[in-house]
Motif scaffolding. Structure first.
Motif, short mmCIF file in Angstrom:
data_model
loop_
_atom_site.label_atom_id
_atom_site.label_comp_id
_atom_site.label_asym_id
_atom_site.label_seq_id
_atom_site.Cartn_x
_atom_site.Cartn_y
_atom_site.Cartn_z
N ASP A 177 25.00 35.65 -13.61
CA ASP A 177 25.15 35.04 -12.28
C ASP A 177 23.87 34.28 -11.93
OD1 ASP A 177 25.50 34.39 -9.61
OD2 ASP A 177 26.09 36.42 -9.00
N ILE A 178 23.80 33.03 -12.34
CA ILE A 178 22.58 32.24 -12.14
C ILE A 178 22.26 32.05 -10.66
CG2 ILE A 178 23.72 29.97 -12.28
CD1 ILE A 178 20.25 30.84 -13.74
N ASP A 179 23.28 31.93 -9.81
CA ASP A 179 23.02 31.75 -8.38
C ASP A 179 22.33 32.98 -7.79
OD1 ASP A 179 24.09 29.18 -8.37
OD2 ASP A 179 26.10 29.90 -7.89
N SER A 180 22.81 34.18 -8.12
CA SER A 180 22.18 35.41 -7.61
C SER A 180 20.80 35.60 -8.21
CB SER A 180 23.07 36.62 -7.89
OG SER A 180 24.26 36.52 -7.14
N TYR A 181 20.63 35.26 -9.48
CA TYR A 181 19.32 35.32 -10.14
C TYR A 181 18.33 34.44 -9.36
CZ TYR A 181 15.74 33.90 -13.54
OH TYR A 181 14.55 33.60 -14.14
N ILE A 182 18.73 33.21 -9.07
CA ILE A 182 17.86 32.28 -8.35
C ILE A 182 17.58 32.80 -6.94
CG2 ILE A 182 17.75 29.96 -7.33
CD1 ILE A 182 19.29 29.01 -9.89
N GLU A 183 18.62 33.25 -6.26
CA GLU A 183 18.44 33.75 -4.89
C GLU A 183 17.53 34.97 -4.84
OE1 GLU A 183 21.13 34.97 -1.06
OE2 GLU A 183 21.81 33.39 -2.40
N GLN A 224 13.93 33.86 -4.69
CA GLN A 224 13.53 32.98 -3.60
C GLN A 224 12.48 33.55 -2.65
OE1 GLN A 224 13.87 29.75 -3.00
NE2 GLN A 224 14.93 29.63 -4.95
N TYR A 278 14.59 28.08 3.27
CA TYR A 278 15.62 28.21 2.24
C TYR A 278 16.87 28.79 2.88
CZ TYR A 278 18.13 30.18 -1.71
OH TYR A 278 19.10 30.51 -2.61
N LYS A 317 22.95 32.01 0.39
CA LYS A 317 24.38 31.79 0.20
C LYS A 317 25.19 32.16 1.44
CE LYS A 317 24.83 33.89 -3.91
NZ LYS A 317 25.52 34.43 -5.09
#
Length: 179
Positions: free
Chosen positions: A146-152, A155, A171, A174
């Motif tokens: 899950d790249i989005d959760s990894y990035i988040e 943050q 920032y 989601k």
């Protein structure tokens, strides 16, 4: 989707960047102001996904010429991918080069400034470099697909570093909340 993999810093990464830069420089003479190695692979000692991040820096009026020249060596423009100030390019068929992400940024782009500021700060601050390595490893284990959760998950620390660099960044998470 392949899993998110974080590896210890590899001293071969700058040389791999230089191979890509050499290929890019041959077609971008006269339109690119600079070609910068950014992202985690540009920071000695920092754990990273083994993917080279590259920013090609241009004057705004040179974007069309830059995109056209990149097309001649197999790169195609895919838009900003939701990040204003950074135009992404994809490629296929470059087995002679390490996997990389290629971006074109106008020289005064806030996104370019964030990339350079984060890289330079982490190069000189071992404490935050170690914190960032650790959070990247934790987020890759927690969200391997899950790249989005990894990035988040990264943050809050990145925003703290931006703040330490004097950058005013907000920032949007989601869920719509601002961090």
């Amino acid at each position: 989707m392949k899993p998110i993999t974080i590896t210890p810093y590899n001293p071969a990464w700058p040389g791999e960047f230089n191979k890509i830069k050499t290929e890019l420089t041959q077609v971008l003479q006269g339109v690119a102001l600079a070609i910068e190695h950014v992202g985690s692979t540009a920071v000695p000692g920092l754990s990273a996904k083994p993917i080279i991040d590259i920013d090609i820096i241009i004057e705004t009026e040179n974007f069309s010429a830059t995109a056209a020249r990149l097309a001649t060596i197999g790169y195609h423009h895919v838009g900003d991918l939701g990040i204003t100030g950074r135009e992404a390019f994809k490629y296929e068929g470059k087995p002679h080069l390490m996997e990389h992400h290629l971006y074109v940024c106008e020289k005064n782009s806030p996104e370019l400034n964030r990339h350079i500021s984060l890289r330079d700060f982490l190069r000189t601050n071992e404490t935050y470099r170690n914190k960032y390595s650790q959070i990247k490893i934790e987020m890759a284990k927690k969200f391997p697909h899950d790249i989005d959760s990894y990035i988040e998950g990264k943050q809050p620390l990145i925003l703290k570093i931006y703040q330490l660099c004097g950058l005013d960044i907000t920032y949007k998470a989601k869920d719509g909340s601002k961090i």
